[in-house]
Design a protein around this motif. Structure first.
Motif, short mmCIF file in Angstrom:
data_model
loop_
_atom_site.label_atom_id
_atom_site.label_comp_id
_atom_site.label_asym_id
_atom_site.label_seq_id
_atom_site.Cartn_x
_atom_site.Cartn_y
_atom_site.Cartn_z
N LEU A 115 0.81 -1.22 0.00
CA LEU A 115 0.00 0.00 0.00
C LEU A 115 0.85 1.28 0.00
O LEU A 115 0.31 2.37 0.18
CB LEU A 115 -0.93 0.01 1.21
N THR A 140 -0.33 4.44 -1.80
CA THR A 140 -1.43 5.24 -1.25
C THR A 140 -0.93 6.34 -0.33
O THR A 140 -1.69 7.26 0.02
CB THR A 140 -2.42 4.36 -0.46
N TYR A 182 -11.33 6.33 -2.73
CA TYR A 182 -10.77 5.26 -3.56
C TYR A 182 -9.57 4.62 -2.88
O TYR A 182 -9.44 3.39 -2.82
CB TYR A 182 -10.38 5.85 -4.92
N LYS A 183 -8.69 5.44 -2.31
CA LYS A 183 -7.48 4.94 -1.66
C LYS A 183 -7.82 4.14 -0.40
O LYS A 183 -7.19 3.11 -0.12
CB LYS A 183 -6.54 6.10 -1.33
N LEU A 221 -8.86 0.77 -1.56
CA LEU A 221 -7.72 -0.07 -1.93
C LEU A 221 -7.06 -0.67 -0.69
O LEU A 221 -6.62 -1.83 -0.71
CB LEU A 221 -6.69 0.75 -2.72
N THR A 223 -6.92 -4.68 0.04
CA THR A 223 -5.63 -5.34 0.27
C THR A 223 -5.67 -6.17 1.55
O THR A 223 -5.17 -7.31 1.58
CB THR A 223 -4.50 -4.30 0.34
N MET A 231 -3.70 -3.43 -9.68
CA MET A 231 -4.08 -2.36 -8.77
C MET A 231 -3.50 -1.01 -9.16
O MET A 231 -4.20 0.01 -9.11
CB MET A 231 -3.66 -2.71 -7.34
N TRP A 232 -2.23 -0.98 -9.59
CA TRP A 232 -1.54 0.30 -9.75
C TRP A 232 -1.28 0.71 -11.19
O TRP A 232 -1.36 1.89 -11.52
CB TRP A 232 -0.23 0.29 -8.97
N LEU A 252 -9.98 -1.83 -10.95
CA LEU A 252 -10.56 -1.96 -9.62
C LEU A 252 -11.41 -3.22 -9.49
O LEU A 252 -11.32 -3.95 -8.49
CB LEU A 252 -11.40 -0.73 -9.28
N THR A 256 -9.22 -6.28 -9.43
CA THR A 256 -8.47 -6.28 -8.17
C THR A 256 -9.33 -6.83 -7.05
O THR A 256 -8.85 -7.59 -6.20
CB THR A 256 -8.00 -4.86 -7.83
#
Length: 253
Positions: free
Chosen positions: A20, A23, A95-96, A99, A103, A141-142, A147, A150
């Motif tokens: 992460l 982020t 959004y973050k 994520l 995770t 993811m990145w 999304l 993921t």
């Protein structure tokens, strides 16, 4: 199944933090699909503000005519970041946060499923780290900012556990396969095909075990039927819409 030695827990927490790191930076990395998924969160939020539920057509799109993304893409899990956004946080921060939660859930689901199969904390921890840090998942993811796909990483372990239980262990534990298939359907449309192929191929490889114990076949079918019924609120209107009209995806324009 989540009982875990402290040293293994420390390893998992460290790798969650590593996964992460992006982020922690200001803003968000511009992945391939990032604009679309941010707009989905924004669209659902605006629909909820207008008193609409479920938000099948995002208001404000296309000169306020709206865009029917909610019919063709499974938005079920996006109501969480939309709710965070409604509380006043920005779209990007919502959004973050999503994520981060995704995770953590990916870590928990894989650890749970492997621990249940192997009864080994060491094996579960190792496989979970490999899964969490796999290049495909990180790219999803990145780099691609995919999304929906993921989110399916949360549910694939349950598909594998469900197949293992039905075919190799306790065939009455079909609920895990239902959880996995249902979660994938409500996360990412294309992955439905991959999940179905996984079940079919795995079943064909183990056809002798299935045919010698009819309850295994019965529970495979039961898991599939329950997955279809649970997700019917999304899939049935989608199928009806696809049959009733012509759209860009079918005209190849």
């Amino acid at each position: 199944e989540y009982n875990i030695n402290k040293k293994y827990l420390v390893f998992l927490v460290i790798f969650i933090i590593i996964a992460l790191i992006p982020t922690l930076f200001k803003g968000i990395f511009i992945g391939h699909d990032i604009t679309f998924h941010l707009s989905r969160i924004e669209g659902i939020t605006e629909g909820l503000k207008n008193g609409t539920f479920p938000v099948l057509i995002y208001p404000g799109y296309l000169n306020n005519y709206g865009y029917a993304s909610g019919i063709f893409y499974p938005d079920f899990f996006l109501y969480f970041p939309a709710f965070i956004h409604l509380l006043g946080l920005s779209t990007i921060l919502s959004y973050k946060i999503s994520l981060g939660i995704i995770t953590i859930l990916i870590t928990l689901s894989m650890y749970f499923c492997i621990k249940k199969i192997t009864h080994s904390q060491k094996s579960a921890t190792l496989v979970t780290i490999l899964y969490l840090m796999s290049s495909y998942r990180i790219t999803d993811m990145w780099v691609r900012a995919a999304l929906g796909e993921t989110m399916t990483f949360i549910f694939w372990p349950f598909v594998i556990l469900g197949l293992y239980e039905i075919i190799y262990n306790n065939e009455n534990n079909w609920k895990y396969l239902t959880i996995g298939l249902t979660g994938i359907v409500l996360s990412h449309l294309i992955s439905i095909l991959f999940a179905a192929l996984t079940v079919i191929v795995f079943s064909l490889i183990n056809i002798k075990r299935i045919t010698t114990n009819k309850s295994r076949l019965k529970n495979l079918i039961k898991a599939g039927i329950f997955s279809i019924l649970i997700t019917s609120f999304f899939t049935f209107p989608l199928i009806e819409m696809m049959q009733s009209d012509t759209f860009n995806y079918s005209t190849y324009s």
